[in-house]
Scaffold this active site. Structure first.
Site, PDB file in Angstrom:
ATOM      1  N   ARG A 197     -38.007 -52.811 -15.322  1.00 33.31           N
ATOM      2  CA  ARG A 197     -37.772 -51.896 -14.143  1.00 33.31           C
ATOM      3  C   ARG A 197     -37.067 -50.690 -15.083  1.00 33.31           C
ATOM      4  O   ARG A 197     -37.233 -49.698 -14.618  1.00 33.31           O
ATOM      5  CB  ARG A 197     -37.235 -52.481 -13.215  1.00 33.31           C
ATOM      6  CG  ARG A 197     -37.083 -51.629 -11.853  1.00 33.31           C
ATOM      7  CD  ARG A 197     -36.347 -52.324 -10.864  1.00 33.31           C
ATOM      8  NE  ARG A 197     -37.052 -53.528 -10.376  1.00 33.31           N
ATOM      9  CZ  ARG A 197     -37.853 -53.601  -9.221  1.00 33.31           C
ATOM     10  NH1 ARG A 197     -38.273 -52.229  -8.595  1.00 33.31           N
ATOM     11  NH2 ARG A 197     -38.620 -54.243  -8.606  1.00 33.31           N
ATOM     12  N   TYR A 207     -42.570 -63.918 -17.283  1.00 31.71           N
ATOM     13  CA  TYR A 207     -43.583 -62.947 -18.276  1.00 31.71           C
ATOM     14  C   TYR A 207     -42.550 -62.335 -19.378  1.00 31.71           C
ATOM     15  O   TYR A 207     -41.363 -61.973 -18.978  1.00 31.71           O
ATOM     16  CB  TYR A 207     -44.218 -62.173 -17.443  1.00 31.71           C
ATOM     17  CG  TYR A 207     -43.660 -61.470 -16.386  1.00 31.71           C
ATOM     18  CD1 TYR A 207     -43.115 -60.100 -16.966  1.00 31.71           C
ATOM     19  CD2 TYR A 207     -43.645 -61.734 -15.447  1.00 31.71           C
ATOM     20  CE1 TYR A 207     -42.466 -59.279 -15.879  1.00 31.71           C
ATOM     21  CE2 TYR A 207     -42.905 -61.035 -14.230  1.00 31.71           C
ATOM     22  CZ  TYR A 207     -42.364 -59.751 -14.648  1.00 31.71           C
ATOM     23  OH  TYR A 207     -41.926 -58.965 -13.642  1.00 31.71           O
ATOM     24  N   ASP A 254     -40.587 -49.085  -0.021  1.00 35.64           N
ATOM     25  CA  ASP A 254     -39.983 -50.201   0.892  1.00 35.64           C
ATOM     26  C   ASP A 254     -39.154 -49.709   2.185  1.00 35.64           C
ATOM     27  O   ASP A 254     -39.185 -50.411   3.199  1.00 35.64           O
ATOM     28  CB  ASP A 254     -38.682 -50.810  -0.011  1.00 35.64           C
ATOM     29  CG  ASP A 254     -39.604 -51.919  -1.015  1.00 35.64           C
ATOM     30  OD1 ASP A 254     -40.511 -52.087  -0.992  1.00 35.64           O
ATOM     31  OD2 ASP A 254     -38.843 -52.659  -1.761  1.00 35.64           O
TER      32      ASP A 254
END
Length: 389
Positions: free
Chosen positions: A106, A209, A286
């Protein structure tokens, strides 16, 4: 509405805020971003960017630099928790080339977006904590330090605890889903391949991952529990508690033991906002539609929102028409994705041994007999292209 020289303020320097700032600036607007932190950065965690998100990054001219900081996922592998036996494998190499599915830290995506936004002319102002917003013909932002900002459009991309959302929708109390999640990034000491693995167990599951050239692994561990955990992205837990909760996940122990002070947050369900815009103001990401992490679409929905908001404003005869068009174009799709994510977790958490065995057998058989059907069941999400609608 020609966006040339329109003055826009974006609250929040996360993925959604930086993307919409860049999208608007490239269309001629003059954009500033108000970020409450002292630097543009993101807590250490990975995200999955599915093809629908990639379309936005490509349209913004970021395809090549994004490839440089991300990894192409080769498969999604559903596994039993004890020994890691594979139940179902979805080979992503079978997707068309343009439908690459990528893993990225991120912080690396935030850094790419921030550099691109600044290069395009976006002003990013740090240490700007917003106290309230006043919608109107010239919406006004009041900051906690006493300063005020007035512009033609204010966009609230300030996440779960948005200042703008309750002004447009009133206060609504989220409810605890009975699930908590740990997150951590650890060194890839187990040789984790470039695939997303989901280890499924009664009442819990673990997603992993790789990131950053395969040198790191992102872990997201979800457990059902009754006790309430504060809704936060910054709460820290002990490594020991994570290890105890997932002690039976035999194949993942090396990675779990490497997780130092993992983040822990309670998973809460929020309704999709009824009103995404008001007089001179709009919500994004969000702030408008928080989603649970069980379809890996939270960040991608913010990317889609950003493009559609800029595109709607650019094509509309006036500001309010553009904002209304933005909500119309996004509301139903986002609502369906939020509902799908909400209903997805139980599939990984089956407790009854017979039901669990039968379900896993069914997945295995379908994966062998109809791999295409399994792979394309979510084409309505991944094949959607907001830049071409």
């Amino acid at each position: 509405m020609a966006l040339a020289d329109k003055q826009v303020t974006v609250i929040g320097g996360g993925i959604g805020g930086l993307t919409v700032a860049l999208a608007l600036q490239l269309r001629g607007a003059q954009v500033r971003v108000l970020e409450q932190a002292d630097a543009i950065r993101e807590v250490g965690a990975g995200i999955q960017v599915s093809p629908n998100g990639l379309r936005v990054l490509e349209a913004l001219g970021l395809a090549e630099p994004f490839k440089d900081v991300s990894l192409a996922g080769q498969a999604v592998s559903l596994r039993d928790y004890r020994a890691g036996r594979e139940v179902l494998r979805l080979d992503l190499a079978g997707l068309p080339k343009q439908q690459s599915y990528r893993f990225v830290h991120r912080a690396d995506l935030i850094d790419l977006l921030a550099k691109s936004a600044r290069a395009a002319g976006v002003q990013i102002r740090l240490l700007q904590k917003v106290e309230t917003v006043h919608p109107g013909a010239r919406p006004r932002v009041e900051l906690c330090n006493g300063d005020q900002v007035e512009d033609e459009l204010v966009i609230g991309a300030d996440g779960l605890h948005s200042v703008l959302r309750p002004i447009l929708n009133g206060v609504s109390a989220p409810f605890f889903t009975g699930q908590v999640a740990w997150r951590a990034t650890v060194p890839n000491i187990a040789g984790h391949p470039t695939e997303a693995r989901v280890h499924m167990a009664p009442g819990r599951h673990l997603v992993s991952y790789p990131l950053r050239g395969g040198e790191m692994v992102n872990l997201v561990a979800v457990e059902e529990r009754k006790d309430w955990v504060e809704e936060s992205w910054s709460h820290r837990d002990t490594t020991g508690q994570l290890q105890r909760s997932f002690a039976e996940f035999g194949a993942m122990q090396d990675l779990l033991h490497a997780a130092q002070e993992p983040g822990l947050w309670g998973l809460f369900r929020h309704p999709v906002a009824r009103n995404w815009y008001g007089d001179g103001v709009a919500l994004l990401g969000d702030a408008a539609h928080p989603t649970l992490p069980f379809m890996a679409q939270g960040a991608v929905m913010a990317l889609e929102d950003a493009w559609v908001l800029a595109d709607s404003l650019d094509a509309a005869p006036d500001l309010q028409s553009g904002l209304a068009q933005y909500q119309r174009r996004r509301h139903d799709r986002v609502s369906k994705i939020v509902a799908t994510a909400t209903g997805n977790a139980w599939k990984y958490h089956l407790r009854n041994p017979l039901v669990r065995k039968t379900a896993h057998l069914g997945l295995s058989v379908l994966g062998r007999l109809a791999p295409g059907k399994m792979l394309h069941q979510f084409d309505w999400i991944y094949s959607h292209d907001v830049t071409n609608t």
